[in-house]
Design an enzyme around this catalytic site. Structure first.
Site, PDB file in Angstrom:
ATOM      1  N   ASP A  13       0.863  -1.178   0.000  1.00 22.51           N
ATOM      2  CA  ASP A  13       0.000   0.000   0.000  1.00 22.51           C
ATOM      3  C   ASP A  13       0.901   1.230   0.000  1.00 22.51           C
ATOM      4  OD1 ASP A  13      -2.424   1.587   0.361  1.00 22.51           O
ATOM      5  OD2 ASP A  13      -1.723   1.921   2.405  1.00 22.51           O
ATOM      6  N   SER A  14       0.297   2.381  -0.235  1.00 22.26           N
ATOM      7  CA  SER A  14       1.059   3.631  -0.200  1.00 22.26           C
ATOM      8  C   SER A  14       1.563   3.929   1.215  1.00 22.26           C
ATOM      9  CB  SER A  14       0.179   4.775  -0.679  1.00 22.26           C
ATOM     10  OG  SER A  14      -0.999   4.841   0.099  1.00 22.26           O
ATOM     11  N   TYR A  45      -0.450   8.636  -2.265  1.00 24.32           N
ATOM     12  CA  TYR A  45      -0.520   8.389  -3.705  1.00 24.32           C
ATOM     13  C   TYR A  45      -1.754   9.075  -4.311  1.00 24.32           C
ATOM     14  CZ  TYR A  45       2.883   4.457  -3.517  1.00 24.32           C
ATOM     15  OH  TYR A  45       3.991   3.652  -3.375  1.00 24.32           O
ATOM     16  N   GLY A  46      -2.715   9.342  -3.449  1.00 24.07           N
ATOM     17  CA  GLY A  46      -4.027   9.805  -3.927  1.00 24.07           C
ATOM     18  C   GLY A  46      -4.026  11.130  -4.659  1.00 24.07           C
ATOM     19  N   CYS A  76      -3.889  -0.871  -2.118  1.00 26.20           N
ATOM     20  CA  CYS A  76      -4.163   0.560  -2.321  1.00 26.20           C
ATOM     21  C   CYS A  76      -5.076   0.755  -3.545  1.00 26.20           C
ATOM     22  CB  CYS A  76      -2.816   1.239  -2.547  1.00 26.20           C
ATOM     23  SG  CYS A  76      -2.919   2.973  -2.941  1.00 26.20           S
ATOM     24  N   ASN A  77      -6.145   1.494  -3.357  1.00 18.12           N
ATOM     25  CA  ASN A  77      -7.072   1.741  -4.468  1.00 18.12           C
ATOM     26  C   ASN A  77      -6.416   2.558  -5.579  1.00 18.12           C
ATOM     27  OD1 ASN A  77     -10.176   1.093  -3.593  1.00 18.12           O
ATOM     28  ND2 ASN A  77      -8.855   1.471  -1.847  1.00 18.12           N
ATOM     29  N   THR A  78      -5.595   3.547  -5.192  1.00 17.09           N
ATOM     30  CA  THR A  78      -4.968   4.408  -6.198  1.00 17.09           C
ATOM     31  C   THR A  78      -3.974   3.596  -7.037  1.00 17.09           C
ATOM     32  OG1 THR A  78      -5.187   6.214  -4.591  1.00 17.09           O
ATOM     33  CG2 THR A  78      -3.830   6.625  -6.514  1.00 17.09           C
ATOM     34  N   GLU A 155      -6.099   9.385   9.826  1.00 20.89           N
ATOM     35  CA  GLU A 155      -4.747   9.253  10.391  1.00 20.89           C
ATOM     36  C   GLU A 155      -4.619  10.037  11.692  1.00 20.89           C
ATOM     37  OE1 GLU A 155      -1.584   9.412   7.547  1.00 20.89           O
ATOM     38  OE2 GLU A 155      -2.463   7.745   6.435  1.00 20.89           O
ATOM     39  N   CYS A 187     -11.278   3.616  -0.879  1.00 22.20           N
ATOM     40  CA  CYS A 187      -9.983   4.066  -0.362  1.00 22.20           C
ATOM     41  C   CYS A 187      -9.719   3.270   0.912  1.00 22.20           C
ATOM     42  CB  CYS A 187     -10.026   5.561  -0.074  1.00 22.20           C
ATOM     43  SG  CYS A 187      -8.576   6.183   0.799  1.00 22.20           S
ATOM     44  N   THR A 188      -8.450   2.883   1.083  1.00 26.99           N
ATOM     45  CA  THR A 188      -8.093   2.028   2.221  1.00 26.99           C
ATOM     46  C   THR A 188      -8.524   2.571   3.581  1.00 26.99           C
ATOM     47  OG1 THR A 188      -5.973   3.190   2.124  1.00 26.99           O
ATOM     48  CG2 THR A 188      -6.057   0.953   1.211  1.00 26.99           C
ATOM     49  N   HIS A 189      -8.569   3.900   3.707  1.00 27.72           N
ATOM     50  CA  HIS A 189      -8.839   4.498   5.022  1.00 27.72           C
ATOM     51  C   HIS A 189     -10.329   4.549   5.372  1.00 27.72           C
ATOM     52  CE1 HIS A 189      -4.739   5.695   4.425  1.00 27.72           C
ATOM     53  NE2 HIS A 189      -4.688   6.397   5.543  1.00 27.72           N
TER      54      HIS A 189
END
Ligand code: DGL
Length: 269
Positions: A13-14, A45-46, A76-78, A155, A187-189
């Protein structure tokens, strides 16, 4: 030399967000060893271009190859948006991204054929979710919205904070007007914001969490390829980052629900 099936699953992931995918894989496949690489030196990365994201993604895959992984999961989606097809073409091993699993679940869930997607700016710009959803269901209408402030809010740990709810209202009010019945958390978050997102979207909108769907996809791939690991011993996981590990460790608990004792810094190949 390890047996094919005893080799670890590689996840990158980023940064930290891919731990949501690790958590789901661990829940579903507790016997599997995992090597996780978070590119914390170059996150986010987004907001980055296609070219940068592809280059970073290849670097990350090369780090994982050094750990003899049996499959690569792009958490990571991006990265999935821009680099999945490139990695699939250029690497011999199976590569799984997060967009197909989430999209497949969304088309199976929607009754109105109206699907919302929230993601980073780069993922939205790629149009990858729209293409994938419409590949599965040609007549689906897809409505996208980038929500860049969600990543720093998560975060910061503001998961249940009134500021986060206000930001969600600001981002999602227009999206809601499109009468969607499914919303992909692209998105991962975002899975960490489920309660606030559900509150803002209302109970008639089903939230699709790509992390859960991706873990299911990993399981069926390993079953299909006869690569499931059988063991009575608990699996060992390794966590690697490209910047100093302390910040990652401090945030990891929020994503995984437990401490991460060992996080190592490694350089790209
Ligand atoms: N991991 C990224 C994603 O899922 C979010 C964080 C970033 O912008 O790097 O798109």
């Amino acid at each position: 030399m390890l047996q094919e099936r005893d080799r670890p699953i590689g996840v990158f992931d980023s940064g930290i967000g891919g731990l949501t995918v690790v958590q789901e894989i661990t829940r579903l496949l507790p016997n599997e060893r995992i090597v996780y690489f978070g590119d914390t030196a170059r996150v986010p990365y987004g907001t980055k271009s296609k070219e940068s994201v592809i280059r970073f993604s290849k670097d990350n895959a090369n780090v994982l190859l050094k750990y003899d992984v049996k499959v690569i999961v792009i958490a990571c989606n991006t990265s999935t948006s821009w680099a999945l097809n490139v990695l699939k073409r250029e690497y011999a091993m199976p590569v799984i991204g997060v967009i197909e699993p989430g999209s497949r679940c969304a088309v199976q869930t929607t009754r109105k054929k109206r699907v919302g997607v929230i993601a980073t700016q780069s993922t939205v710009a790629s149009g990858k979710y729209v293409k994938t959803i419409q590949r599965f269901l040609k007549t689906a209408r897809v409505f996208q919205k980038s929500c860049p402030l969600f990543v720093p809010l998560v975060e910061e740990g503001w998961l249940d904070h009134k500021v986060t709810e206000n930001v969600a209202l600001e981002y999602l009010t227009d999206l809601k007007k499109n009468d969607i019945d499914v919303l992909i958390l692209g998105c991962t978050h975002y899975p960490l914001l489920k309660p606030v997102l559900q509150k803002v979207m209302g109970k008639n909108v089903t939230l699709v969490d790509s992390a859960t769907e991706t873990a299911r996809e990993v399981k069926s791939l390993l079953e299909r390829e006869n690569l499931l690991r059988y063991s009575r011993h608990p699996a060992h996981h390794e966590f690697l980052v490209s910047d100093e590990p302390e910040h990652f460790r401090a945030m990891a608990k929020r994503f995984l629900g437990h401490d991460l004792p060992h996080v190592r810094r490694v350089d790209h190949v």
